[in-house]
Design an enzyme around this catalytic site. Structure first.
Site, mmCIF file in Angstrom:
data_model
loop_
_atom_site.group_PDB
_atom_site.id
_atom_site.type_symbol
_atom_site.label_atom_id
_atom_site.label_comp_id
_atom_site.label_asym_id
_atom_site.label_seq_id
_atom_site.Cartn_x
_atom_site.Cartn_y
_atom_site.Cartn_z
ATOM 1 N N GLU A 164 60.046 47.298 28.401
ATOM 2 C CA GLU A 164 59.284 47.540 27.161
ATOM 3 C C GLU A 164 58.680 46.276 26.566
ATOM 4 O O GLU A 164 57.609 46.303 25.959
ATOM 5 C CB GLU A 164 60.189 48.207 26.115
ATOM 6 C CG GLU A 164 60.483 49.676 26.351
ATOM 7 C CD GLU A 164 61.589 49.933 27.364
ATOM 8 O OE1 GLU A 164 62.042 48.981 28.035
ATOM 9 O OE2 GLU A 164 62.014 51.097 27.485
ATOM 10 N N VAL A 169 34.822 27.597 52.191
ATOM 11 C CA VAL A 169 34.680 26.217 52.674
ATOM 12 C C VAL A 169 34.396 25.318 51.472
ATOM 13 O O VAL A 169 34.439 25.763 50.327
ATOM 14 C CB VAL A 169 33.549 26.112 53.740
ATOM 15 C CG1 VAL A 169 33.859 26.992 54.933
ATOM 16 C CG2 VAL A 169 32.189 26.499 53.153
ATOM 17 N N GLY A 176 62.390 54.455 29.340
ATOM 18 C CA GLY A 176 63.070 55.666 28.889
ATOM 19 C C GLY A 176 63.884 56.324 29.999
ATOM 20 O O GLY A 176 64.903 56.979 29.734
ATOM 21 N N ASP A 186 38.374 27.540 60.808
ATOM 22 C CA ASP A 186 38.083 26.229 60.211
ATOM 23 C C ASP A 186 37.390 25.370 61.262
ATOM 24 O O ASP A 186 37.184 25.831 62.385
ATOM 25 C CB ASP A 186 39.375 25.577 59.677
ATOM 26 C CG ASP A 186 39.103 24.653 58.499
ATOM 27 O OD1 ASP A 186 38.346 23.682 58.674
ATOM 28 O OD2 ASP A 186 39.624 24.909 57.393
ATOM 29 N N ALA A 239 58.222 55.642 29.114
ATOM 30 C CA ALA A 239 57.829 56.436 27.951
ATOM 31 C C ALA A 239 56.410 56.963 28.118
ATOM 32 O O ALA A 239 55.692 56.571 29.028
ATOM 33 C CB ALA A 239 57.907 55.563 26.708
ATOM 34 N N GLU A 284 67.099 54.567 30.098
ATOM 35 C CA GLU A 284 67.835 54.869 28.858
ATOM 36 C C GLU A 284 68.512 56.236 28.959
ATOM 37 O O GLU A 284 69.648 56.411 28.533
ATOM 38 C CB GLU A 284 66.881 54.801 27.660
ATOM 39 C CG GLU A 284 66.404 53.367 27.430
ATOM 40 C CD GLU A 284 65.503 53.221 26.227
ATOM 41 O OE1 GLU A 284 64.443 53.874 26.219
ATOM 42 O OE2 GLU A 284 65.854 52.472 25.306
HETATM 43 P P1 NAD Z 1 39.794 22.985 50.403
HETATM 44 O O1 NAD Z 1 39.157 21.654 50.487
HETATM 45 O O2 NAD Z 1 41.266 23.065 50.220
HETATM 46 O O3 NAD Z 1 39.449 23.846 51.690
HETATM 47 C C1 NAD Z 1 38.197 23.908 52.257
HETATM 48 C C2 NAD Z 1 38.382 24.157 53.735
HETATM 49 O O4 NAD Z 1 37.142 24.461 54.314
HETATM 50 C C3 NAD Z 1 38.952 22.975 54.493
HETATM 51 O O5 NAD Z 1 40.062 23.380 55.263
HETATM 52 C C4 NAD Z 1 37.797 22.540 55.380
HETATM 53 O O6 NAD Z 1 38.232 22.002 56.625
HETATM 54 C C5 NAD Z 1 37.072 23.834 55.571
HETATM 55 N N1 NAD Z 1 35.692 23.638 55.970
HETATM 56 C C6 NAD Z 1 34.804 22.733 55.520
HETATM 57 N N2 NAD Z 1 33.633 22.889 56.139
HETATM 58 C C7 NAD Z 1 33.774 23.895 56.995
HETATM 59 C C8 NAD Z 1 32.915 24.509 57.948
HETATM 60 N N3 NAD Z 1 31.679 24.093 58.092
HETATM 61 N N4 NAD Z 1 33.393 25.523 58.653
HETATM 62 C C9 NAD Z 1 34.650 25.958 58.511
HETATM 63 N N5 NAD Z 1 35.512 25.407 57.627
HETATM 64 C C10 NAD Z 1 35.072 24.380 56.892
HETATM 65 O O7 NAD Z 1 39.039 23.724 49.222
HETATM 66 P P2 NAD Z 1 39.526 25.003 48.374
HETATM 67 O O8 NAD Z 1 40.163 24.502 47.132
HETATM 68 O O9 NAD Z 1 40.253 25.930 49.244
HETATM 69 O O10 NAD Z 1 38.127 25.619 47.946
HETATM 70 C C11 NAD Z 1 37.336 26.375 48.819
HETATM 71 C C12 NAD Z 1 36.303 27.134 48.034
HETATM 72 O O11 NAD Z 1 36.929 27.940 47.057
HETATM 73 C C13 NAD Z 1 35.320 26.259 47.277
HETATM 74 O O12 NAD Z 1 34.071 26.887 47.250
HETATM 75 C C14 NAD Z 1 35.909 26.229 45.880
HETATM 76 O O13 NAD Z 1 34.949 25.973 44.895
HETATM 77 C C15 NAD Z 1 36.425 27.644 45.773
HETATM 78 N N6 NAD Z 1 37.490 27.851 44.784
HETATM 79 C C16 NAD Z 1 38.466 26.928 44.621
HETATM 80 C C17 NAD Z 1 39.456 27.158 43.681
HETATM 81 C C18 NAD Z 1 40.563 26.176 43.480
HETATM 82 O O14 NAD Z 1 41.309 26.293 42.511
HETATM 83 N N7 NAD Z 1 40.739 25.221 44.373
HETATM 84 C C19 NAD Z 1 39.440 28.333 42.924
HETATM 85 C C20 NAD Z 1 38.452 29.257 43.143
HETATM 86 C C21 NAD Z 1 37.471 29.013 44.074
#
Ligand code: NAD
Length: 718
Positions: free
Chosen positions: A138, A401, A113, A344, A67, A116
């Protein structure tokens, strides 16, 4: 009678091909420019004896996407809504009763629409090239299909299927459209579809719609059949239980289908228009349209993007940390065609991060939603590694990280050493201010926050955080990337908790505070759901984990003390700490505010000992709901006042997409509009007197109320 929007071609065989092709639009939509010439088709068929049939089709890649929302927005009053809906349907009814064959050749999206109209044709042929999507969405704008959808769909596919599709706004693909009876034929190409349309017209000179025939029966039974009666006896209560009565469109859809199933199509169409008017007049629909249509479209068009910076595209993306967030970001980026380097500390961890994409894709292949080739192509774009040198050539790097300043600083410097000067570096931190993190960077102008939400592949929002030194170009490039991966960006200025985490916390904390006051935990949880939040506060704190909550509170205290700013403790914080200290740290541990037993959970009975319920002093639910919603809305207004938020649209969309702020309210600032600014201010003062200063209305609101101002509500342009 050809118009710019509807091209009419008439062949020697008397067949008219009407091609919808609205100029200046990428998609056809039912504005006057198209709707008026469409209406003229009925005159043509009725008055010109030389016309032997009509093929209705589209000159664009989609048939018709829906629509004209601008027109809906301008409707004033129930009568106008009713009249408009009846007018639209009139010409279709005339077409289907014209005694001449009318065929729809459908390609791409055929929604609202558009569908429809197609259902008002005698025969529907879909071009089966994998792109067809048919549906009546809708409900997503708080409306019901008012162009005959609630009457013709059940008469084609049965009441049960129709109700389900319309209540969920489902889009179906070609194969299901055919097997359900929604369409009649699939054709491999458009040319073939046109040829078959002509053949059908030649073979069916005087078609009658099934529902106009004397022997018509609803597939699966009408409203009197036991199966339908049973379904419609249960469905409204199920819908009400899920929506807590906040979405009137759901019950109006069912009522329209049910009542229409007791009568003939003409009465049914009239009944439908009455329910349409009720929906169009509902505050829920006005809020949904304002925010999820106008404000969302404005955001997607770049309202929050700095002007004058050329559009950019990320070709190669580096992700630091292959944990939960990094793995999710890798998936959505590779899905958008971006080459991803996933780094990682160990190859195992990096591989595991890539494995996340494989798991999602394996499931999709199994379900037939993707192919093995598509899966393999996407996986080939993700390179798991521990080697920083692989980041060379990345135009964007996102750090995900551990939430630790020192680790973040270290990986920032290691990554920057590999990057070209123009590359953007982003942090996915959820709590650490961006300006501080940028101190580790050699080029803070290129440093930005890209805050994703978990699970990344499902959550639609990315909160972009602009640090003190972030350049407009960096912001524009971050913004472009978010759109590139098909997410919605909001832009906020740096601050503790940014916008989403800061306001979300006020909801959960308010629930916790109520517990300490002796409110029954069940009442607290139900109030959250009644308010329209997707999850109640105590359950939500369990999901996030109590230990994380305590950690964030500790960090905040420390940071504020270092900056010489007084810390104001929320009464919910004590509850958080007390329950956490008992080792009840949340869902992951199987115990928090709830006990978890496999898939089941129940409120922890021990809460009653910690926080005895004051049985004789239970507040009304209304009071609890207001506290939860006012806490969020007021904090959002403060974010706007402090310049953390830059626009009303970002506030509303961010609140709905970020933490599920009751969508029918239209977002956290629209909630204030709905209450009325003076009313909101007065009620806030009342709540502040009863429960604490945190409810004192933001100065901005007091000023706006005095001046009779409101927040922008999303309007048609011009
Ligand atoms: P996580 O613990 O699942 O993952 C973190 C990863 O980083 C791990 O795999 C670890 O091995 C790796 N890591 C640690 N040190 C490292 C280094 N020096 N070099 C390379 N890799 C390294 O954590 P996550 O939940 O994925 O969170 C990661 C970031 O995202 C944090 O800053 C967190 O605050 C942010 N965040 C998390 C969420 C959530 O819901 N979990 C939401 C938004 C933002």
């Amino acid at each position: 009678m050809s118009s710019h929007a509807l091209k009419i071609e008439r062949g020697a065989d008397g067949i008219v091909v009407a091609t919808m092709d609205l100029p200046g639009h990428s998609m056809n939509l039912l504005n006057d420019e198209l709707a008026i010439p469409l209406g003229g088709l009925a005159d043509l068929l009725e008055s010109d004896a030389g016309v032997t049939g009509l093929i209705l089709t589209s000159g664009k890649k989609d048939f018709l996407a829906g629509a004209d929302v601008d027109r809906l927005r301008r409707l004033s009053g129930a009568q106008e809504a009713f009249d408009e809906s009846m007018r639209f349907k009139g010409f279709m009814r005339r077409l289907e009763k014209s005694g001449k064959p009318v065929v729809a050749v459908i390609q791409g999206m055929c929604l609202g629409g558009g569908l429809e109209i197609a259902m008002g044709c005698h025969w529907r042929i879909v071009v089966d090239d994998g792109k067809a999507r048919l549906g009546l969405p809708e409900v997503k704008l708080g409306l019901l299909p008012g162009g005959g959808g609630t009457q013709r769909l059940p008469r084609l596919v049965g009441m049960q299927q129709a109700v389900q599709w319309m209540m969920e706004g489902t889009e179906v693909r070609a194969a299901q459209a055919l097997s359900s009876g929604l369409v009649n034929e699939l054709a491999p190409s458009r040319d073939e579809a046109m040829a078959r349309a002509r053949a059908w017209i030649a073979a069916n000179k005087k078609p009658v719609q099934p529902w106009d025939g004397p022997k018509f029966r609803f597939p699966g039974g009408d409203s009197r059949s036991p199966a339908v009666v049973q379904m419609l006896a249960i469905a409204p209560s199920v819908a009400a239980a899920k929506s807590w009565g906040n979405y009137p469109a759901l019950t109006h859809i069912m009522s329209s289908v049910f009542e229409g199933g007791l009568t003939d199509i003409d009465r049914g169409l009239e009944i439908e228009s009455r329910y349409f008017a009720a929906c169009a007049e509902s505050p829920a629909s006005k809020n949904l349209i304002g925010t999820l249509w106008y404000q969302l479209n404005a955001i997607k068009k770049g309202a929050s993007r700095p002007a004058g910076v050329a559009r950019s595209e990320v070709k190669k993306l580096g992700i630091l940390g292959a944990g939960m967030m990094g793995a999710g970001i890798a998936y959505v980026s590779a899905k958008a065609g971006i080459e991803v380097v996933l780094l990682d500390t160990s190859q195992d961890a990096a591989d595991k991060g890539k494995g996340y994409s494989k798991d999602i894709l394996d499931k999709a292949v199994k379900k037939g939603k993707s192919t093995a080739d598509q899966r393999d192509a996407l996986l080939a774009r993700i390179t798991p590694t521990t080697d920083y040198a692989r980041l060379k050539g990345c135009d964007l790097v996102i750090e995900a990280v551990f939430e630790d300043r020192a680790i973040k600083a270290d990986v920032t410097q290691k990554a920057e050493a590999q990057l070209e000067a123009s590359a953007v570096f982003a942090s996915n931190t959820s709590t650490l201010p961006i300006t501080g993190l940028a101190e580790a960077s050699a080029r803070p102008g290129n440093f930005i926050g890209l805050h994703f939400f978990s699970p990344v592949d499902k959550m639609p929002l990315v909160e972009i955080i602009v640090g003190a030194k972030t350049s407009p170009e960096t912001l524009a490039r971050g913004f472009d990337y978010v759109l590139q991966i098909a997410k919605t960006p909001i832009v906020v200025n740096d601050s503790r908790g940014f916008f989403t985490s800061r306001v979300f916390a006020t909801y959960v904390m308010e629930g916790l505070a109520m517990l300490a006051e002796g409110v029954h935990p069940r009442s607290i949880e139900v109030a959250g759901l009644q308010a329209g939040m997707p999850m109640p506060p105590l359950a939500l704190q369990d999901e996030v984990s109590l230990s994380l909550g305590v950690h964030v509170a500790d960090q905040t205290r420390k940071d504020l003390a270092a900056a010489g700013i007084a810390y104001k403790e929320h009464p919910g914080e004590r509850v958080l700490r007390r329950v956490c200290e008992l080792g009840r740290v949340g869902k992951k541990a199987g115990r928090g505010f709830y006990d978890y037993d496999g898939g089941d959970k129940s409120l922890w009975p021990g809460l009653a000992d910690l926080y005895p319920v004051k049985a004789n002093e239970q507040p009304e639910q209304r009071e609890l709901i207001d506290r939860m919603m006012f806490a969020q809305a007021n904090e959002t207004a403060r974010c706007l006042e402090e310049g953390v938020l830059r626009s009303v649209a970002d506030a509303n969309i961010g609140s709905i997409f970020g933490w599920g702020f009751a969508p029918f309210q239209g977002g956290a600032l629209q909630f204030i509009n709905s209450r009325g600014l003076p009313e909101f201010v007065a009620r806030s003062r009342e709540l502040a007197a009863r429960y604490g200063e945190r409810f004192a209305p933001a100065a901005l609101l007091v000023k706006m109320a005095e001046k009779g101002e409101r927040f922008d509500e999303g309007q048609p342009a011009g």
